[in-house]
Write an enzyme that holds these catalytic residues in place. Structure first.
Site, PDB file in Angstrom:
ATOM      1  N   CYS A   1       5.601  -6.227   8.236  1.00 38.60           N
ATOM      2  CA  CYS A   1       6.611  -5.688   9.163  1.00 38.60           C
ATOM      3  C   CYS A   1       6.848  -6.715  10.272  1.00 38.60           C
ATOM      4  CB  CYS A   1       6.115  -4.376   9.782  1.00 38.60           C
ATOM      5  SG  CYS A   1       7.331  -3.622  10.881  1.00 38.60           S
TER       6      CYS A   1
ATOM      7  N   GLU B   1       0.841  -1.188   0.000  1.00 39.95           N
ATOM      8  CA  GLU B   1       0.000   0.000   0.000  1.00 39.95           C
ATOM      9  C   GLU B   1       0.876   1.237   0.000  1.00 39.95           C
ATOM     10  OE1 GLU B   1      -3.730  -1.973   2.300  1.00 39.95           O
ATOM     11  OE2 GLU B   1      -2.734  -0.308   3.261  1.00 39.95           O
TER      12      GLU B   1
ATOM     13  N   SER C   1      10.595   7.462   9.249  1.00 33.87           N
ATOM     14  CA  SER C   1      10.065   7.184  10.580  1.00 33.87           C
ATOM     15  C   SER C   1      10.506   5.790  11.008  1.00 33.87           C
ATOM     16  CB  SER C   1       8.531   7.263  10.534  1.00 33.87           C
ATOM     17  OG  SER C   1       7.983   6.911  11.784  1.00 33.87           O
TER      18      SER C   1
ATOM     19  N   ASN D   1      -5.833   5.454  15.268  1.00 34.31           N
ATOM     20  CA  ASN D   1      -6.771   4.948  14.265  1.00 34.31           C
ATOM     21  C   ASN D   1      -7.118   3.523  14.640  1.00 34.31           C
ATOM     22  OD1 ASN D   1      -6.700   7.255  12.593  1.00 34.31           O
ATOM     23  ND2 ASN D   1      -4.702   6.605  11.858  1.00 34.31           N
TER      24      ASN D   1
ATOM     25  N   HIS E   1       5.650   6.569  21.495  1.00 33.20           N
ATOM     26  CA  HIS E   1       4.394   6.031  22.036  1.00 33.20           C
ATOM     27  C   HIS E   1       4.360   5.740  23.539  1.00 33.20           C
ATOM     28  CE1 HIS E   1       3.550   6.076  17.882  1.00 33.20           C
ATOM     29  NE2 HIS E   1       4.130   4.933  17.590  1.00 33.20           N
TER      30      HIS E   1
ATOM     31  N   GLY F   1       5.918  -1.291   6.923  1.00 31.98           N
ATOM     32  CA  GLY F   1       7.292  -1.740   7.139  1.00 31.98           C
ATOM     33  C   GLY F   1       8.127  -0.843   8.024  1.00 31.98           C
ATOM     34  N   GLU F   2       9.212  -1.410   8.513  1.00 35.58           N
ATOM     35  CA  GLU F   2      10.172  -0.663   9.333  1.00 35.58           C
ATOM     36  C   GLU F   2      11.377  -0.338   8.428  1.00 35.58           C
ATOM     37  OE1 GLU F   2      10.783   0.906  12.271  1.00 35.58           O
ATOM     38  OE2 GLU F   2      12.734   1.175  11.355  1.00 35.58           O
TER      39      GLU F   2
ATOM     40  N   CYS G   1      -0.636  -1.673  15.618  1.00 33.30           N
ATOM     41  CA  CYS G   1      -0.456  -1.374  14.197  1.00 33.30           C
ATOM     42  C   CYS G   1      -0.935  -2.518  13.306  1.00 33.30           C
ATOM     43  CB  CYS G   1       1.030  -1.103  13.954  1.00 33.30           C
ATOM     44  SG  CYS G   1       1.467  -0.926  12.220  1.00 33.30           S
TER      45      CYS G   1
ATOM     46  N   SER H   1       8.955   6.651  16.351  1.00 35.95           N
ATOM     47  CA  SER H   1       7.686   6.194  16.916  1.00 35.95           C
ATOM     48  C   SER H   1       7.940   5.850  18.367  1.00 35.95           C
ATOM     49  CB  SER H   1       7.194   4.953  16.159  1.00 35.95           C
ATOM     50  OG  SER H   1       6.801   5.315  14.869  1.00 35.95           O
TER      51      SER H   1
ATOM     52  N   CYS I   1      -2.356   6.285   9.208  1.00 35.29           N
ATOM     53  CA  CYS I   1      -1.247   5.571   9.832  1.00 35.29           C
ATOM     54  C   CYS I   1      -1.724   4.319  10.548  1.00 35.29           C
ATOM     55  CB  CYS I   1      -0.580   6.436  10.873  1.00 35.29           C
ATOM     56  SG  CYS I   1       0.126   7.894  10.200  1.00 35.29           S
TER      57      CYS I   1
HETATM   58  N1  SAH Z   1       7.685   1.393  10.968  1.00 37.57           N
HETATM   59  C1  SAH Z   1       7.885   2.784  11.031  1.00 37.57           C
HETATM   60  C2  SAH Z   1       7.164   3.536   9.940  1.00 37.57           C
HETATM   61  C3  SAH Z   1       5.766   3.105   9.619  1.00 37.57           C
HETATM   62  S1  SAH Z   1       4.520   3.342  10.838  1.00 37.57           S
HETATM   63  C4  SAH Z   1       7.506   3.321  12.371  1.00 37.57           C
HETATM   64  O1  SAH Z   1       6.911   2.596  13.162  1.00 37.57           O
HETATM   65  O2  SAH Z   1       7.862   4.456  12.648  1.00 37.57           O
HETATM   66  C5  SAH Z   1       4.071   5.036  10.613  1.00 37.57           C
HETATM   67  C6  SAH Z   1       3.486   5.702  11.853  1.00 37.57           C
HETATM   68  O3  SAH Z   1       2.170   5.247  12.126  1.00 37.57           O
HETATM   69  C7  SAH Z   1       4.297   5.456  13.100  1.00 37.57           C
HETATM   70  O4  SAH Z   1       4.481   6.607  13.854  1.00 37.57           O
HETATM   71  C8  SAH Z   1       3.409   4.444  13.807  1.00 37.57           C
HETATM   72  O5  SAH Z   1       3.756   4.348  15.115  1.00 37.57           O
HETATM   73  C9  SAH Z   1       2.040   4.991  13.507  1.00 37.57           C
HETATM   74  N2  SAH Z   1       0.928   4.077  13.745  1.00 37.57           N
HETATM   75  C10 SAH Z   1       0.951   2.721  13.704  1.00 37.57           C
HETATM   76  N3  SAH Z   1      -0.270   2.231  13.995  1.00 37.57           N
HETATM   77  C11 SAH Z   1      -1.087   3.287  14.229  1.00 37.57           C
HETATM   78  C12 SAH Z   1      -2.475   3.423  14.534  1.00 37.57           C
HETATM   79  N4  SAH Z   1      -3.264   2.362  14.656  1.00 37.57           N
HETATM   80  N5  SAH Z   1      -2.970   4.667  14.701  1.00 37.57           N
HETATM   81  C13 SAH Z   1      -2.193   5.754  14.538  1.00 37.57           C
HETATM   82  N6  SAH Z   1      -0.881   5.693  14.218  1.00 37.57           N
HETATM   83  C14 SAH Z   1      -0.329   4.468  14.061  1.00 37.57           C
HETATM   84 FE1  SF4 Z   2       6.130  -1.969  11.986  1.00 35.67          FE
HETATM   85 FE2  SF4 Z   2       5.988   0.681  12.375  1.00 35.67          FE
HETATM   86 FE3  SF4 Z   2       3.774  -0.841  12.463  1.00 35.67          FE
HETATM   87 FE4  SF4 Z   2       5.571  -1.028  14.405  1.00 35.67          FE
HETATM   88  S1  SF4 Z   2       4.346   0.793  13.889  1.00 35.67           S
HETATM   89  S2  SF4 Z   2       4.573  -2.765  13.387  1.00 35.67           S
HETATM   90  S3  SF4 Z   2       7.458  -0.746  13.294  1.00 35.67           S
HETATM   91  S4  SF4 Z   2       5.050  -0.489  10.686  1.00 35.67           S
END
Ligand code: SAH
Ligand code: SF4
Length: 344
Positions: free
Chosen positions: A106, A85, A190, A293, A215, A158-159, A113, A213, A335
């Site tokens: 990931c 995506e 990120s 979300n 959190h 992905g990371e 996530c 990230s 996200c």
């Molecule tokens: N893997 C990397 C980049 C992709 S995630 C990372 O984790 O940074 C992109 C962003 O979306 C990150 O800040 C992640 O923490 C956030 N994210 C993941 N799940 C989410 C959700 N359910 N609601 C809001 N943000 C979320």
């Molecule tokens: Fe992977 Fe980023 Fe989602 Fe964590 S938040 S599972 S590192 S995509």
């Protein structure tokens, strides 16, 4: 299409310099979707290229459009049939940002996530990463959107630092004046906090934006949500970020999803202030508070009231903070909602 592939085409087909430049211009500046549009090339060459050299190494599978027309989500099919995506969004008028994926799935398994629930299916190649940007540039042109693609963020599936070599190569490609020609400051990566690549980024891409990230600002809470924290705990992360700031003097963005009754209390805000004060110079840190979300997880969105209290507490303690706008919710393009579970 990237610099490696186009140089190979130029040499394989014996194109003269001016032809080569016409081809590059058509693909990377004019954003043609088909060789038919490159009228400067002879017809037989166009036909050959059409048959033998697809412009993109991925193809459109499905496009979703948000009701406010400010977010598009594309399902893109890779050559092996896997689907990723990629999102195009307009955070403000005339500004478009592509949110691109770096892996199929990931491995980091963050509990909140959607991508994390897929596990890692495979890494993307550098071309598969940069082609998402080319795809969106073509899309903007085809759809008569009257604006440019200004920014690219590695915040899709992905990371990025778990696929570091390919991701760094793709950043070089986006910066390449011969192809994508983007400024570093228009690119953001990120990460969930893999540490070694943070040190490498400070050397290799000091002007590319870094987002973490975070959190949670205590190890027990963070490890519960993000298993990556077991290997790379907060004191080590703070050390890496202090090093990064000393080298780059650039702002770092800390992403913090507010989850009801988990990390949204004033005690949690206070822990965050403490952590930020351990990272020097603290004034270069900016906190993005993110509204959760909903995915299939048990986490729940924090109340508006708690979000505002949390933000006010940070600001009162000298931390620059914003609550991030959410785009694309109605199409699961926001996200953490990126997951293609049906991988054939
Ligand atoms: N893997 C990397 C980049 C992709 S995630 C990372 O984790 O940074 C992109 C962003 O979306 C990150 O800040 C992640 O923490 C956030 N994210 C993941 N799940 C989410 C959700 N359910 N609601 C809001 N943000 C979320
Ligand atoms: Fe992977 Fe980023 Fe989602 Fe964590 S938040 S599972 S590192 S995509």
């Amino acid at each position: 299409m990237d610099s490696e592939r186009i140089e190979k085409i130029i040499s394989d087909y014996g194109l003269q310099k001016f032809r080569a430049n016409q081809l590059k211009d058509a693909i990377f500046n004019k954003h043609v979707s088909s060789y038919d549009e490159v009228s400067t090339l002879k017809k037989d060459l166009r036909e050959k290229l059409k048959e033998e050299q697809p412009i993109l190494c991925l193809e459109e599978h499905k496009i979703y459009k948000s009701s406010d027309k400010r977010t598009y989500k594309a399902l893109l099919k890779l050559e092996d049939g896997r689907i990723i995506e990629s999102v195009l969004m307009s955070p403000k008028p005339d500004h478009w940002t592509a949110c691109i994926s770096s892996q199929v799935g990931c491995a980091m398994a963050c509990t909140f996530c959607a991508t994390g629930t897929m596990g890692l299916l495979r890494n993307l190649s550098s071309e598969e990463i940069s082609d998402q940007v080319l795809f969106w540039r073509q899309f903007i042109k085809k759809n008569g959107i009257d604006a440019r693609l200004n920014n690219v963020v590695y915040m899709g599936m992905g990371e990025p630092f778990h696929n570091k070599t390919k991701v760094f190569k793709s950043v070089d490609e986006l910066k390449n004046p011969e192809t994508f020609n983007m400024g570093s400051r228009h690119i953001s990566i990120s990460t969930s906090g893999l540490l070694k690549p943070i040190y490498e980024m400070a050397e290799r891409f000091p002007q590319v934006n870094l987002a973490i990230s975070l959190h949670a600002a205590n190890d027990v809470l963070r490890s519960g949500m993000m298993p990556v924290n077991d290997n790379f705990p907060l004191d080590k992360l703070a050390e890496a970020l202090t090093h990064y700031l000393a080298k780059t003097k650039r702002k770092i963005f800390l992403e913090y999803i507010l989850l009801d009754d988990e990390n949204d209390s004033l005690k949690n805000a206070d822990e965050l202030v403490d952590l930020i004060h351990k990272i020097k110079p603290s004034k270069l840190l900016h906190v993005n508070l993110i509204v959760y979300n909903q995915t299939d997880s048990a986490h729940r969105q924090a109340s508006r009231e708690n979000a505002v209290k949390f933000k006010d507490y940070l600001i009162k303690n000298g931390v620059s903070t914003t609550i991030r706008k959410n785009l694309g919710r109605d199409i699961d393009g926001a996200c953490g909602q990126l997951a293609v579970l049906d991988q054939k």
